[in-house]
Design a protein around this motif. Structure first.
Motif, PDB file in Angstrom:
ATOM      1  N   ALA A  74       0.832  -1.077  -0.064  1.00 55.72           N
ATOM      2  CA  ALA A  74       0.032  -0.041   0.034  1.00 55.72           C
ATOM      3  C   ALA A  74       0.725   0.999   0.108  1.00 55.72           C
ATOM      4  CB  ALA A  74      -0.915   0.078   1.360  1.00 55.72           C
ATOM      5  N   SER A  75       2.046   1.278   0.843  1.00 50.90           N
ATOM      6  CA  SER A  75       2.921   2.435   0.927  1.00 50.90           C
ATOM      7  C   SER A  75       3.515   2.661  -0.488  1.00 50.90           C
ATOM      8  CB  SER A  75       4.151   2.087   1.797  1.00 50.90           C
ATOM      9  OG  SER A  75       3.422   2.078   3.239  1.00 50.90           O
ATOM     10  N   ALA A  76       4.165   1.609  -1.012  1.00 50.67           N
ATOM     11  CA  ALA A  76       4.808   1.745  -2.521  1.00 50.67           C
ATOM     12  C   ALA A  76       3.738   2.478  -3.502  1.00 50.67           C
ATOM     13  CB  ALA A  76       5.131   0.368  -3.050  1.00 50.67           C
ATOM     14  N   ALA A  77       2.572   2.018  -3.739  1.00 52.50           N
ATOM     15  CA  ALA A  77       1.742   2.429  -4.588  1.00 52.50           C
ATOM     16  C   ALA A  77       1.214   3.804  -4.360  1.00 52.50           C
ATOM     17  CB  ALA A  77       0.468   1.315  -4.498  1.00 52.50           C
ATOM     18  N   PHE A  78       0.974   4.319  -2.972  1.00 50.39           N
ATOM     19  CA  PHE A  78       0.553   5.672  -2.560  1.00 50.39           C
ATOM     20  C   PHE A  78       1.794   6.496  -2.819  1.00 50.39           C
ATOM     21  CE2 PHE A  78      -0.665   9.195   0.134  1.00 50.39           C
ATOM     22  CZ  PHE A  78      -1.935   9.168  -0.405  1.00 50.39           C
ATOM     23  N   ILE A  79       3.002   6.168  -2.242  1.00 48.18           N
ATOM     24  CA  ILE A  79       4.207   7.111  -2.290  1.00 48.18           C
ATOM     25  C   ILE A  79       4.583   7.115  -3.705  1.00 48.18           C
ATOM     26  CG2 ILE A  79       6.428   7.351  -1.588  1.00 48.18           C
ATOM     27  CD1 ILE A  79       4.171   7.809   0.679  1.00 48.18           C
ATOM     28  N   LEU A  80       4.571   6.049  -4.765  1.00 50.20           N
ATOM     29  CA  LEU A  80       5.100   6.503  -6.251  1.00 50.20           C
ATOM     30  C   LEU A  80       4.032   7.255  -6.643  1.00 50.20           C
ATOM     31  CD1 LEU A  80       6.060   2.888  -7.123  1.00 50.20           C
ATOM     32  CD2 LEU A  80       7.371   4.794  -7.054  1.00 50.20           C
ATOM     33  N   ALA A  81       2.780   7.204  -6.373  1.00 49.30           N
ATOM     34  CA  ALA A  81       1.691   8.092  -6.961  1.00 49.30           C
ATOM     35  C   ALA A  81       1.872   9.583  -6.528  1.00 49.30           C
ATOM     36  CB  ALA A  81       0.410   7.723  -6.525  1.00 49.30           C
ATOM     37  N   ASN A  82       2.229   9.688  -5.088  1.00 45.35           N
ATOM     38  CA  ASN A  82       2.600  11.148  -4.531  1.00 45.35           C
ATOM     39  C   ASN A  82       3.775  11.543  -5.220  1.00 45.35           C
ATOM     40  OD1 ASN A  82       1.611  12.040  -1.348  1.00 45.35           O
ATOM     41  ND2 ASN A  82       0.503  11.188  -2.757  1.00 45.35           N
ATOM     42  N   THR A  83       4.846  10.928  -5.419  1.00 45.05           N
ATOM     43  CA  THR A  83       6.039  11.197  -5.881  1.00 45.05           C
ATOM     44  C   THR A  83       5.973  11.787  -7.324  1.00 45.05           C
ATOM     45  OG1 THR A  83       7.397   9.878  -4.305  1.00 45.05           O
ATOM     46  CG2 THR A  83       8.585  10.637  -6.388  1.00 45.05           C
ATOM     47  N   LEU A  84       5.215  11.071  -8.392  1.00 45.23           N
ATOM     48  CA  LEU A  84       5.081  11.185  -9.695  1.00 45.23           C
ATOM     49  C   LEU A  84       4.282  12.320  -9.883  1.00 45.23           C
ATOM     50  CD1 LEU A  84       5.517   7.619 -11.153  1.00 45.23           C
ATOM     51  CD2 LEU A  84       7.379   9.209 -10.616  1.00 45.23           C
ATOM     52  N   GLY A  85       3.062  12.182  -9.131  1.00 46.44           N
ATOM     53  CA  GLY A  85       1.823  13.093  -9.318  1.00 46.44           C
ATOM     54  C   GLY A  85       2.027  14.164  -8.441  1.00 46.44           C
ATOM     55  N   GLY A  86       2.619  14.284  -7.291  1.00 44.67           N
ATOM     56  CA  GLY A  86       2.606  15.381  -6.547  1.00 44.67           C
ATOM     57  C   GLY A  86       3.865  15.959  -6.336  1.00 44.67           C
ATOM     58  N   GLY A  87       4.898  15.262  -6.140  1.00 44.04           N
ATOM     59  CA  GLY A  87       6.152  15.908  -5.750  1.00 44.04           C
ATOM     60  C   GLY A  87       6.756  16.803  -6.895  1.00 44.04           C
ATOM     61  N   PHE A  88       6.607  16.102  -8.236  1.00 43.18           N
ATOM     62  CA  PHE A  88       7.092  16.844  -9.432  1.00 43.18           C
ATOM     63  C   PHE A  88       6.065  17.737 -10.011  1.00 43.18           C
ATOM     64  CE2 PHE A  88       9.840  13.236  -9.077  1.00 43.18           C
ATOM     65  CZ  PHE A  88      11.044  13.792  -9.300  1.00 43.18           C
ATOM     66  N   ALA A  89       4.815  17.748  -9.477  1.00 40.92           N
ATOM     67  CA  ALA A  89       3.838  18.515 -10.077  1.00 40.92           C
ATOM     68  C   ALA A  89       4.194  20.189 -10.038  1.00 40.92           C
ATOM     69  CB  ALA A  89       2.445  18.202  -9.377  1.00 40.92           C
ATOM     70  N   PRO A  90       4.732  20.772  -8.902  1.00 44.27           N
ATOM     71  CA  PRO A  90       5.089  22.298  -8.826  1.00 44.27           C
ATOM     72  C   PRO A  90       6.305  22.346 -10.024  1.00 44.27           C
ATOM     73  CG  PRO A  90       4.982  21.237  -6.788  1.00 44.27           C
ATOM     74  CD  PRO A  90       4.938  20.215  -7.469  1.00 44.27           C
ATOM     75  N   LEU A  91       7.037  21.406 -10.174  1.00 40.86           N
ATOM     76  CA  LEU A  91       8.229  21.535 -11.120  1.00 40.86           C
ATOM     77  C   LEU A  91       7.697  21.652 -12.543  1.00 40.86           C
ATOM     78  CD1 LEU A  91      11.140  19.330  -9.573  1.00 40.86           C
ATOM     79  CD2 LEU A  91      10.759  21.914  -9.473  1.00 40.86           C
ATOM     80  N   VAL A  92       6.796  20.692 -12.697  1.00 37.61           N
ATOM     81  CA  VAL A  92       6.091  20.740 -14.018  1.00 37.61           C
ATOM     82  C   VAL A  92       5.554  21.864 -14.669  1.00 37.61           C
ATOM     83  CG1 VAL A  92       4.786  19.226 -15.589  1.00 37.61           C
ATOM     84  CG2 VAL A  92       6.105  18.029 -14.043  1.00 37.61           C
ATOM     85  N   ALA A  93       4.637  22.226 -13.516  1.00 35.54           N
ATOM     86  CA  ALA A  93       3.967  23.464 -13.537  1.00 35.54           C
ATOM     87  C   ALA A  93       4.612  24.658 -13.762  1.00 35.54           C
ATOM     88  CB  ALA A  93       2.928  23.900 -12.255  1.00 35.54           C
ATOM     89  N   ILE A  94       5.814  25.004 -13.003  1.00 37.12           N
ATOM     90  CA  ILE A  94       6.808  25.990 -13.413  1.00 37.12           C
ATOM     91  C   ILE A  94       7.253  25.922 -14.834  1.00 37.12           C
ATOM     92  CG2 ILE A  94       9.080  26.755 -12.833  1.00 37.12           C
ATOM     93  CD1 ILE A  94       8.406  26.587  -9.928  1.00 37.12           C
TER      94      ILE A  94
END
Length: 465
Positions: free
Chosen positions: A405-425
């Motif tokens: 459960a942690s791997a699926a959620f954290i990978l989603a957070n990393t790819l979809g959330g962590g890099f989202a501000p950088l992609v948005a910039i």
């Protein structure tokens, strides 16, 4: 108690002896279990709220002050980019937290992993509040900042999975999503708590005072929250599902029996369930983008690029987050009744359709319009994220559940959330319109929709294997 006859055993005539009443120990255990489940859920909520408070404080501080303080540059965009890079760095270290705390949680217990993750987050967050700035320490300042951010990320890698598992594995039958969703409100509560600290501080000392020194206050206040969280988490019992698995591990097993524990849970997980890990990651990736672009990036983007007052952006995001919290438990209860997928698919469709109008509202520069758009968007997010706290753990067996459960959620957070501000910039540097945020977010939510369609319904999955 005497054994009941089997279905094929003959039944002798005559009256049956009355069954003996349950023992005091059995009655006490049942009563304790009913009482323990809500306490565990609240303890998990307290922990996730504190962890995400720490993360939200950093995200908001990145938008307001950390760029110039630790990465001075004549170009404000470069400073903001550097600050958000340190935000992303914490996501890069989250997989390490999955490995570390997933192993602890699946082998030694959910509660031990949660206590350790909360303590690590507290130390790292208070450390940020004590750091010297670039003006005082030169290059050492950003190096220390990135180091503490990496520690925060490791902590977050173990937090979510353990919190929802401890609540879900204590839950009574038919209410697993309801109890698992209680800690799922932690991210939004953490953001609201951080805003409740940052906004008054800004109003009291002013923006200049906040930039000079008062930005440290929200970080240092984390000390009190962590002490409370540690006390709460050490007073609840271990997961009964984990205890049952540990008991089976300690007993001799037939050669044909499946293994009850793995020395390296992540390796076993990737060998046996790679498809579920990838699809589970995809199912959560769109919601992660909605959360982090709304709660983190837009708070910086609105004032700097569109001239929207800072308080307006914080207020709009806070009201939207509160609306999402308000429907979290009813949505989870609905998913216990009709299934996880129907509710999550509805949220995914809503996020796909609403992503562009939500971020397009920023062009209006009107606080009421932005607040309304964010409120609708974050309520659709609640439809996706409330059931996911039960859905992802249900995809994996008990001996791999924390790690899976942690791997699926954290990978989603990393790819979809962590890099989202950088992609948005990067996107806004090429197309100066908030519409691109909507198209980007909508694409990730469409990916989540497709992954949900490929995954099975899990509401009726047995949870004790």
């Amino acid at each position: 108690m005497p054994e009941l006859p089997s279905k094929t055993a003959p039944v002798t005539a005559g009256p049956r002896p009355a069954a003996p009443p349950p023992s005091t120990a059995e009655t006490t255990e049942t009563s304790a279990g009913k009482t323990e489940a809500p306490r565990v859920a609240v303890a998990s909520l307290v922990g996730t709220t504190i962890e995400y408070y720490d993360f939200a404080v950093y995200g908001t501080a990145s938008a307001l002050v950390l760029g110039p303080a630790f990465f001075p540059s004549g170009n404000p965009t470069v400073s903001s980019l550097a600050a958000f890079l340190t935000f992303a760095a914490a996501f890069l270290s989250r997989p390490l937290g999955v490995v570390l705390f997933g192993t602890i949680g699946d082998r030694l217990g959910r509660r031990r992993a949660l206590v350790a993750s909360l303590l690590l987050m507290g130390v790292a967050t208070v450390g940020v509040g004590l750091l010297p700035t670039y003006e005082t320490a030169g290059l050492l300042a950003p190096v220390l900042l990135v180091t503490l951010r990496l520690l925060q990320g490791i902590s977050m890698g173990g937090e979510w999975g353990g919190a929802v598992l401890l609540a879900a594995e204590h839950a009574p039958p038919g209410r697993r999503a309801l109890y698992a969703s209680i800690p799922q409100a932690g991210p939004s509560l953490g953001f609201l708590l951080s805003t409740a600290v940052i906004l008054p501080t800004l109003n009291i000392v002013g923006r200049d005072g906040f930039v000079d020194w008062a930005w440290r206050i929200p970080f240092l206040l984390s000390t009190v929250l962590v002490v409370v969280g540690l006390w709460v988490r050490t007073t609840v019992s271990e997961s009964p599902v984990f205890n049952a698995t540990a008991d089976r591990t300690a007993q001799p097993q037939p050669a044909s029996a499946p293994p009850t524990a793995s020395r390296f849970p992540l390796v076993t997980l990737l060998k046996r369930y790679p498809g579920r890990v990838l699809l589970g990651t995809g199912a959560a990736i769109g919601g992660s983008a909605v959360y982090y672009l709304t709660i983190v990036y837009s708070i910086s983007y609105g004032p700097k690029e569109l001239g929207i007052p800072q308080n307006t952006m914080l207020t709009a995001a806070s009201i939207g987050a509160a609306a999402g919290i308000a429907i979290t438990l009813p949505v989870a209860r609905l998913s216990d009744r009709i299934g996880r997928r129907p509710v999550m698919l509805t949220g995914a469709v809503g996020c796909v359709v609403w992503a562009v109008p939500m971020y397009a509202s920023l062009s209006s520069r009107n606080g009421l319009v932005i607040t309304g758009a964010y409120t609708v968007g974050l309520m659709f997010l609640a439809l996706m994220f409330s059931p996911v706290a039960a859905f992802l753990p249900e995809l994996f067996p008990a001996r791999l559940r924390y790690t899976g459960a942690s791997a699926a959620f954290i990978l989603a957070n990393t790819l979809g959330g962590g890099f989202a501000p950088l992609v948005a910039i990067w996107l806004n540097s090429h197309w100066e319109s908030p519409l691109v945020l909507g198209f980007y977010t909508g694409t990730l939510c469409l990916l989540s929709l497709l992954c949900l369609l490929a995954l099975p319904e899990t509401r009726d999955e047995e949870f004790d294997i």
